[in-house]
Write an enzyme that holds these catalytic residues in place. Structure first.
Site, PDB file in Angstrom:
ATOM      1  N   GLU A   1       0.845  -1.320  -0.049  1.00  0.00           N
ATOM      2  CA  GLU A   1      -0.051  -0.042  -0.024  1.00  0.00           C
ATOM      3  C   GLU A   1       0.940   1.260   0.016  1.00  0.00           C
ATOM      4  OE1 GLU A   1      -4.126  -1.182   2.055  1.00  0.00           O
ATOM      5  OE2 GLU A   1      -2.411  -0.921   3.523  1.00  0.00           O
TER       6      GLU A   1
ATOM      7  N   CYS B   1       3.377   8.634   0.831  1.00  0.00           N
ATOM      8  CA  CYS B   1       3.818   7.677   1.894  1.00  0.00           C
ATOM      9  C   CYS B   1       4.243   6.278   1.212  1.00  0.00           C
ATOM     10  CB  CYS B   1       2.991   7.514   3.109  1.00  0.00           C
ATOM     11  SG  CYS B   1       3.661   6.442   4.556  1.00  0.00           S
TER      12      CYS B   1
ATOM     13  N   CYS C   1       6.591  -6.633   6.952  1.00  0.00           N
ATOM     14  CA  CYS C   1       7.728  -6.035   7.742  1.00  0.00           C
ATOM     15  C   CYS C   1       8.183  -7.354   8.797  1.00  0.00           C
ATOM     16  CB  CYS C   1       7.346  -4.879   8.423  1.00  0.00           C
ATOM     17  SG  CYS C   1       8.913  -3.964   9.344  1.00  0.00           S
TER      18      CYS C   1
ATOM     19  N   CYS D   1       7.052  -4.861  15.592  1.00  0.00           N
ATOM     20  CA  CYS D   1       6.705  -4.078  16.542  1.00  0.00           C
ATOM     21  C   CYS D   1       5.115  -4.469  16.988  1.00  0.00           C
ATOM     22  CB  CYS D   1       6.943  -2.429  16.117  1.00  0.00           C
ATOM     23  SG  CYS D   1       8.579  -2.131  15.528  1.00  0.00           S
TER      24      CYS D   1
ATOM     25  N   CYS E   1       2.159  -2.043  15.665  1.00  0.00           N
ATOM     26  CA  CYS E   1       1.969  -1.841  14.239  1.00  0.00           C
ATOM     27  C   CYS E   1       1.210  -3.164  13.450  1.00  0.00           C
ATOM     28  CB  CYS E   1       3.425  -1.464  13.673  1.00  0.00           C
ATOM     29  SG  CYS E   1       3.239  -1.307  12.022  1.00  0.00           S
TER      30      CYS E   1
ATOM     31  N   SER F   1      12.633   6.423   7.289  1.00  0.00           N
ATOM     32  CA  SER F   1      12.321   6.289   8.730  1.00  0.00           C
ATOM     33  C   SER F   1      12.723   4.857   8.961  1.00  0.00           C
ATOM     34  CB  SER F   1      10.773   6.354   8.718  1.00  0.00           C
ATOM     35  OG  SER F   1      10.404   6.231  10.222  1.00  0.00           O
TER      36      SER F   1
ATOM     37  N   LEU G   1      11.729   5.985  17.669  1.00  0.00           N
ATOM     38  CA  LEU G   1      12.104   5.653  18.900  1.00  0.00           C
ATOM     39  C   LEU G   1      11.179   5.132  20.258  1.00  0.00           C
ATOM     40  CD1 LEU G   1      14.894   5.998  20.466  1.00  0.00           C
ATOM     41  CD2 LEU G   1      13.994   8.243  21.522  1.00  0.00           C
ATOM     42  N   HIS G   2      10.035   5.690  20.226  1.00  0.00           N
ATOM     43  CA  HIS G   2       8.869   5.396  21.049  1.00  0.00           C
ATOM     44  C   HIS G   2       8.859   5.028  22.520  1.00  0.00           C
ATOM     45  CE1 HIS G   2       6.997   5.010  17.142  1.00  0.00           C
ATOM     46  NE2 HIS G   2       7.495   4.057  16.779  1.00  0.00           N
TER      47      HIS G   2
ATOM     48  N   CYS H   1      -0.426   5.934  10.182  1.00  0.00           N
ATOM     49  CA  CYS H   1       0.688   5.258  10.566  1.00  0.00           C
ATOM     50  C   CYS H   1       0.392   3.910  11.190  1.00  0.00           C
ATOM     51  CB  CYS H   1       1.608   6.122  11.632  1.00  0.00           C
ATOM     52  SG  CYS H   1       1.776   7.845  11.115  1.00  0.00           S
TER      53      CYS H   1
END
Ligand code: SAH
Length: 359
Positions: free
Chosen positions: A105, A118, A125, A129, A132, A209, A233-234, A351
């Site tokens: 996407e 974007c 991925c 995480c 996500c 990113s 970072l989070h 996001c």
């Protein structure tokens, strides 16, 4: 340069046939000559491709030459499966299918002063995480340079048709860009090179990113590019970051921030820090203070992202009050911070929401 660990070279099987955008300037000339044409035809073909022209618009090439060159160098890479819009058409999410059925996407966002696309660098991925959606399904495969560039070219074609243009590109769609290093760097070069060799988007208007793959960040620093680096970072502490961004167990906060700030020092580009605010997980005042301590006097901007909902997640966005206090504490310490305007939640295009589900 030491060779990069396996994590940087995800499966390459399934990559599409070679495309003009996979090749650098010399490679394109060679390919055209190998097809029995003059080298300058490579520039003609490139100018058209990167401007978003379709073969029938390439009128300075005769039909036969066009057919031969386009047939060999412009194989179809991505076809539109579905497009969904929100914000009165100003946010458009496109689901693409690759030659092997792989789904990815991209999201186009029109703002008054800029138009950002974007894009995805991988199908799925591998960074896992937990907050996500892309991370939940795992990695399918890397995208080729051509497949990455094609998302930008397609957006450029859409914008040109309405008298506009794409001004910004962010590698914030599906995938970990630095885990597909060579193809992503190739794509960045095609995106920033001026016509006829590329799309001609300003380097400073491109954001890469990363979760923080330190060896690849160090390599990026050597590329001589001026793109903006964003670090997801989070959390300011390893104990929490280990759970939110699992690769932190390999390259902890201190190391990852060090590598990111070295990039900043050598490029002069301000570092973006991404921090998704999750209620009662990473939004405590003491974590804001700890983050401020890490970032004080540094050339950084903190983008706070209200957590977007993902299927099956038990986490919520922070309440507005906690969000305001988090921002306040960073600012008091002199650290730039803003809350990112959320686009595309209604269409699962914000996001962390890209999962390329077909239904
Ligand atoms: N893999 C790269 C590129 C993806 S960028 C990276 O992680 O940086 C996507 C950004 O959205 C990252 O900062 C990611 O951490 C963040 N994100 C992921 N899930 C999210 C969610 N549910 N809500 C808000 N932000 C999220």
């Amino acid at each position: 340069m030491t060779s990069l660990p396996l994590v940087f070279d995800a499966p390459t099987r399934g990559l599409p046939p070679r495309h003009l955008a996979d090749l650098d300037v010399a490679g394109r000339r060679e390919a055209v000559v190998a097809l029995g044409e003059k080298a300058f035809r490579a520039e003609q073909l490139s100018r058209h491709y990167f401007a978003g022209h379709l073969p029938e618009q390439m009128t300075d090439l005769t039909g036969a030459v066009r057919e031969k060159l386009a047939g060999d160098l412009l194989p179809p890479l991505l076809t539109v499966v579905r497009e969904v819009q929100t914000d009165a058409g100003d946010t458009v999410k496109t689901l693409w299918r690759g030659h092997d059925g792989t789904l990815v996407e991209s999201v186009l966002m029109r703002y008054p002063e800029r138009t950002t696309v974007c894009i995805s660098s991988q199908a799925g991925c591998g960074m896992a995480c937990p907050f996500c959606a892309t991370g939940q399904a795992g990695l399918t495969r890397n995208l080729s340079t051509g497949e990455i560039v094609e998302q930008v070219v397609a957006a450029q074609r859409t914008e040109a048709a309405r008298g506009g243009r794409v001004s910004n590109v962010v590698f914030m769609g599906m995938g970990e860009p630095l885990a597909n290093y060579n193809r992503v760097i190739g794509a960045v070069r095609r995106i920033v090179d001026p016509a006829p060799h590329g799309v001609g988007i300003g380097q400073r208007s491109v954001v890469v990113s990363t979760v923080g793959l330190v060896p690849a960040m160090r390599r990026l620093t050597q590329e001589g590019l001026q793109v903006t680096l964003a670090l997801s970072l989070h959390a300011p502490d390893d104990e929490l970051r280990d759970t939110l961004v699992p690769v932190n167990t390999r390259w902890p906060v201190r190391e990852v921030l060090g590598a990111a700030l070295d990039y900043t020092a050598s490029t002069g580009r301000r570092l973006s820090i991404e921090y998704a605010l999750i209620r009662d997980v990473n939004d405590q005042p003491w974590r804001a203070d700890l983050l401020a301590r890490l970032l004080k006097h540094k050339l950084v901007h903190v983008n706070l992202i209200p957590l977007n909902p993902t299927p099956g997640s038990e986490w919520d966005a922070s309440p507005k009050k906690a969000e305001r206090e988090f921002v306040r504490r960073l600012r008091v310490a002199g650290v730039n911070a803003t809350v990112r305007e959320t686009r595309g939640r209604e269409i699962a295009g914000a996001c962390g929401q890209l999962s390329a589900a077909e239904a």
